[in-house]
Design a protein around this motif. Structure first.
Motif, PDB file in Angstrom:
ATOM      1  N   LYS A 116      -6.309  -1.259   8.237  1.00  0.00           N
ATOM      2  CA  LYS A 116      -6.229  -0.920   9.468  1.00  0.00           C
ATOM      3  C   LYS A 116      -5.568  -0.773  10.579  1.00  0.00           C
ATOM      4  O   LYS A 116      -5.526  -2.898  10.500  1.00  0.00           O
ATOM      5  N   SER A 117      -5.133  -0.029  10.600  1.00  0.00           N
ATOM      6  CA  SER A 117      -3.737  -0.674  12.126  1.00  0.00           C
ATOM      7  C   SER A 117      -3.733   0.031  13.743  1.00  0.00           C
ATOM      8  O   SER A 117      -4.281   1.106  13.442  1.00  0.00           O
ATOM      9  N   VAL A 118      -3.096  -0.891  14.894  1.00  0.00           N
ATOM     10  CA  VAL A 118      -3.078   0.186  15.565  1.00  0.00           C
ATOM     11  C   VAL A 118      -1.638  -0.333  16.525  1.00  0.00           C
ATOM     12  O   VAL A 118      -0.710  -1.021  16.320  1.00  0.00           O
TER      13      VAL A 118
ATOM     14  N   THR B  94      -2.539  -5.252  12.670  1.00  0.00           N
ATOM     15  CA  THR B  94      -3.274  -4.813  11.426  1.00  0.00           C
ATOM     16  C   THR B  94      -4.466  -5.575  10.782  1.00  0.00           C
ATOM     17  O   THR B  94      -3.828  -7.000  11.177  1.00  0.00           O
ATOM     18  N   ASN B  95      -5.745  -4.549  10.805  1.00  0.00           N
ATOM     19  CA  ASN B  95      -6.661  -5.552  10.182  1.00  0.00           C
ATOM     20  C   ASN B  95      -5.941  -6.305   9.148  1.00  0.00           C
ATOM     21  O   ASN B  95      -5.930  -5.352   7.925  1.00  0.00           O
TER      22      ASN B  95
ATOM     23  N   VAL C 197      -5.223 -10.881  11.537  1.00  0.00           N
ATOM     24  CA  VAL C 197      -4.523  -9.604  11.859  1.00  0.00           C
ATOM     25  C   VAL C 197      -3.185  -9.864  11.425  1.00  0.00           C
ATOM     26  O   VAL C 197      -2.916 -11.632  11.567  1.00  0.00           O
TER      27      VAL C 197
ATOM     28  N   GLN D 157     -10.065   1.193  17.151  1.00  0.00           N
ATOM     29  CA  GLN D 157      -9.056   1.558  15.290  1.00  0.00           C
ATOM     30  C   GLN D 157      -8.357   0.710  14.915  1.00  0.00           C
ATOM     31  O   GLN D 157      -8.798   1.047  13.373  1.00  0.00           O
ATOM     32  N   ILE D 158      -9.399  -0.813  15.076  1.00  0.00           N
ATOM     33  CA  ILE D 158      -8.854  -2.015  13.758  1.00  0.00           C
ATOM     34  C   ILE D 158     -10.416  -2.474  12.759  1.00  0.00           C
ATOM     35  O   ILE D 158     -10.427  -3.005  12.090  1.00  0.00           O
TER      36      ILE D 158
ATOM     37  N   ARG E 169       2.368  -3.690  16.289  1.00  0.00           N
ATOM     38  CA  ARG E 169       1.547  -2.370  15.286  1.00  0.00           C
ATOM     39  C   ARG E 169       0.246  -4.236  15.097  1.00  0.00           C
ATOM     40  O   ARG E 169       1.068  -5.483  14.680  1.00  0.00           O
TER      41      ARG E 169
END
Length: 90
Positions: free
Chosen positions: A51-53, A45-46, A85, A74-75, A43
């Motif tokens: 926001k995460s992907v 995550t910014n 991140v 997405q992030i 995962r």
């Protein structure tokens, strides 16, 4: 959890084989990482937005983590180019 920065694959990599033998395209939820085992799901995550992907490590790189364009979108906005991140193995 690892604190790093993320970038994304440039257009010149579309159609090229990744380290796992699959062909790269911007639409896949994949990433390149210098040391995590291929096939590892992480995962990303910014740290600024939360926001995460979730992506699968499918390739190698010399940077912290290089995301597919779709995953990066997405992030963060791709115009950012690089974002801080956190990376968590799943």
């Amino acid at each position: 959890m690892m604190a790093q920065s993320a970038t994304f694959y440039g257009n010149q990599f579309v159609g090229r084989k990744m380290a796992n033998g699959q062909v790269y395209n911007h639409g896949r939820m994949v990433a390149a990482h210098p040391s995590l085992p291929l096939g590892t799901r992480v995962r990303v995550t910014n740290r600024r937005t939360g926001k995460s992907v979730v992506v699968t490590v499918s390739d190698r790189c010399n940077c912290s983590i290089d995301l597919s364009r779709s995953a990066f979108q997405q992030i963060a906005n791709p115009r950012k180019g690089r974002v801080p991140v956190s990376i968590t193995r799943l």
